[in-house]
Design a protein around this motif. Structure first.
Motif, PDB file in Angstrom:
ATOM      1  N   ALA A 203      32.541  42.698  43.351  1.00 27.96           N
ATOM      2  CA  ALA A 203      31.612  41.757  44.322  1.00 27.96           C
ATOM      3  C   ALA A 203      31.954  40.113  43.718  1.00 27.96           C
ATOM      4  O   ALA A 203      32.100  39.098  44.538  1.00 27.96           O
ATOM      5  N   VAL A 204      31.889  40.005  42.238  1.00 27.60           N
ATOM      6  CA  VAL A 204      31.615  38.784  41.779  1.00 27.60           C
ATOM      7  C   VAL A 204      32.867  38.131  41.205  1.00 27.60           C
ATOM      8  O   VAL A 204      33.286  37.004  41.417  1.00 27.60           O
ATOM      9  N   GLU A 205      33.644  38.795  40.472  1.00 30.03           N
ATOM     10  CA  GLU A 205      34.609  38.395  39.290  1.00 30.03           C
ATOM     11  C   GLU A 205      35.878  37.946  40.331  1.00 30.03           C
ATOM     12  O   GLU A 205      36.240  36.706  39.831  1.00 30.03           O
ATOM     13  N   PRO A 206      36.462  38.810  41.402  1.00 29.47           N
ATOM     14  CA  PRO A 206      37.388  37.788  42.023  1.00 29.47           C
ATOM     15  C   PRO A 206      37.055  36.428  42.772  1.00 29.47           C
ATOM     16  O   PRO A 206      37.998  35.594  42.904  1.00 29.47           O
ATOM     17  N   ALA A 207      35.741  36.274  43.171  1.00 30.37           N
ATOM     18  CA  ALA A 207      35.112  35.241  43.637  1.00 30.37           C
ATOM     19  C   ALA A 207      35.282  34.206  42.669  1.00 30.37           C
ATOM     20  O   ALA A 207      35.604  33.069  42.873  1.00 30.37           O
ATOM     21  N   ALA A 208      34.802  34.556  41.683  1.00 31.45           N
ATOM     22  CA  ALA A 208      34.677  33.472  40.365  1.00 31.45           C
ATOM     23  C   ALA A 208      36.076  33.177  39.858  1.00 31.45           C
ATOM     24  O   ALA A 208      36.234  31.857  39.573  1.00 31.45           O
ATOM     25  N   ALA A 209      37.070  33.824  39.978  1.00 25.12           N
ATOM     26  CA  ALA A 209      38.335  33.465  39.519  1.00 25.12           C
ATOM     27  C   ALA A 209      38.969  32.579  40.431  1.00 25.12           C
ATOM     28  O   ALA A 209      39.601  31.521  40.181  1.00 25.12           O
ATOM     29  N   ALA A 210      38.717  32.685  41.871  1.00 26.47           N
ATOM     30  CA  ALA A 210      39.104  31.800  42.640  1.00 26.47           C
ATOM     31  C   ALA A 210      38.527  30.444  42.707  1.00 26.47           C
ATOM     32  O   ALA A 210      39.119  29.542  42.633  1.00 26.47           O
ATOM     33  N   ALA A 211      37.263  30.595  42.302  1.00 31.56           N
ATOM     34  CA  ALA A 211      36.385  29.178  42.233  1.00 31.56           C
ATOM     35  C   ALA A 211      36.651  28.495  41.052  1.00 31.56           C
ATOM     36  O   ALA A 211      36.834  27.129  40.953  1.00 31.56           O
ATOM     37  N   ALA A 212      37.005  29.299  39.932  1.00 30.45           N
ATOM     38  CA  ALA A 212      37.694  28.643  38.758  1.00 30.45           C
ATOM     39  C   ALA A 212      38.961  28.114  39.030  1.00 30.45           C
ATOM     40  O   ALA A 212      39.252  26.826  38.521  1.00 30.45           O
ATOM     41  N   ALA A 213      39.974  28.457  39.807  1.00 29.25           N
ATOM     42  CA  ALA A 213      41.076  27.919  40.124  1.00 29.25           C
ATOM     43  C   ALA A 213      41.036  26.529  40.974  1.00 29.25           C
ATOM     44  O   ALA A 213      41.776  25.552  40.678  1.00 29.25           O
ATOM     45  N   ARG A 214      39.993  26.479  41.693  1.00 25.23           N
ATOM     46  CA  ARG A 214      39.497  25.406  42.416  1.00 25.23           C
ATOM     47  C   ARG A 214      38.678  24.366  41.615  1.00 25.23           C
ATOM     48  O   ARG A 214      39.094  23.223  41.804  1.00 25.23           O
ATOM     49  N   ASN A 215      37.854  24.602  40.986  1.00 21.85           N
ATOM     50  CA  ASN A 215      36.950  23.910  40.481  1.00 21.85           C
ATOM     51  C   ASN A 215      36.927  23.325  38.929  1.00 21.85           C
ATOM     52  O   ASN A 215      36.408  22.397  38.545  1.00 21.85           O
ATOM     53  N   ALA A 216      37.692  24.207  38.282  1.00 19.51           N
ATOM     54  CA  ALA A 216      37.920  23.959  36.794  1.00 19.51           C
ATOM     55  C   ALA A 216      38.681  22.820  36.625  1.00 19.51           C
ATOM     56  O   ALA A 216      39.308  22.447  36.871  1.00 19.51           O
TER      57      ALA A 216
END
Length: 296
Positions: free
Chosen positions: A171-184
């Protein structure tokens, strides 16, 4: 295990061990891909602090050696008592006094009190005046606390714990990976291809100790770079899960090529600022974990 305390047990609420506080990454202002995105970054990744969920106990009047010894004893006793509860060897409704802890583990009153406070802070027991420590239902324990997760992985509940944690990762890690691509930040994104390259190098060479340390850093860094405080707060939990799988000998002797390819794809997606690629590649990684554990 029944008995009467010689004096009143008084405990002050003790907060759960603090998780590592991550600095919130700077949101990238430029939405365009980096110049020459195919080039491999040359930034050396920072070494993340080792994940150490176990609490330490410091006594002001003790020497450093005595404090260290006390902390080790405190940890060993809390581990033993927690697993006893999980396995039913210390059943609900059966009180355990401080004197019983002292006698059973040949320890001091001070250590017994620290054990009581720590178990109470984890939600594992309630401490009743003139009665002692009373086990609480496992469902009322602090389920997302890394220490509670570690206890469950030490018990016969380990497979169920891995199942629920893998569902959480899905539930969490795919969304976190997408967020890192957007926000990091650009600097943070540049680290991921470097880490993925080191993962492949160590995995193919059979250097599994280094590989597993890098894998923990890779997955934790994604959560910490996501720009989401709730995701970042789970970095220690993911580290415990990954380490627990290794310690329980539930990890392949050599990483599968498909898993290494998926880590490369996650890293590339984050580096290029491609959330869809990062999300799908991370889903591939976690799906493979669920299949290997026969959880699907």
């Amino acid at each position: 295990m029944n008995g009467s305390t010689g004096d009143a047990i008084t405990t002050m609420p003790t907060p759960a061990p603090a998780t590592r506080q991550a600095a919130r990454p700077t949101t990238r202002q430029d939405s365009n891909p980096p110049a020459n995105p195919g080039a491999s970054p040359t930034i050396t990744p920072a070494i993340a602090p080792a994940i150490t969920p176990a609490a330490t106990v410091a006594h002001a009047n003790h020497t450093p050696d005595e404090s260290h010894e006390s902390a080790l004893l405190h940890k060993a006793i809390t581990d033993k008592l927690a697993v006893d509860m999980l396995e039913g060897r210390w059943p609900a409704g059966e009180a355990l006094t401080l004197e019983a802890i002292q006698d059973r583990f040949t320890t001091s009153r001070t250590v017994a009190r620290e054990v009581a406070k720590y178990l109470e802070a984890m939600g594992a027991v309630s401490v009743r005046r003139r009665v002692g420590l009373m086990p609480r239902p496992v469902e009322e324990w602090s389920a997302l606390n890394p220490q509670v997760i570690r206890w469950k992985l030490m018990s016969s509940r380990r497979k169920e714990q891995l199942r629920t944690l893998t569902e959480l990762r899905l539930a969490v890690e795919p969304a976190a990976a997408a967020a890192a691509a957007r926000n990091a930040s650009m600097e943070a994104r540049a680290l991921f291809p470097v880490m993925a390259g080191e993962l492949r190098k160590c995995g193919e060479a059979g250097d599994l100790d280094t590989f597993h340390d890098l894998d923990v850093r890779f997955h934790s860094s994604i959560l910490l770079s996501s720009g989401n405080d709730l995701f970042a707060s789970m970095s220690d939990i993911i580290g415990i899960v990954l380490k627990g799988r290794v310690e329980l000998h539930m990890y392949p002797q050599k990483p599968k090529p498909a898993a290494l390819d998926a880590h490369d794809a996650v890293a590339e997606g984050i580096w290029r600022g491609n959330p869809d690629q990062a999300r799908e590649a991370m889903r591939t990684i976690v799906d493979e974990v669920a299949e290997s554990l026969e959880l699907t």
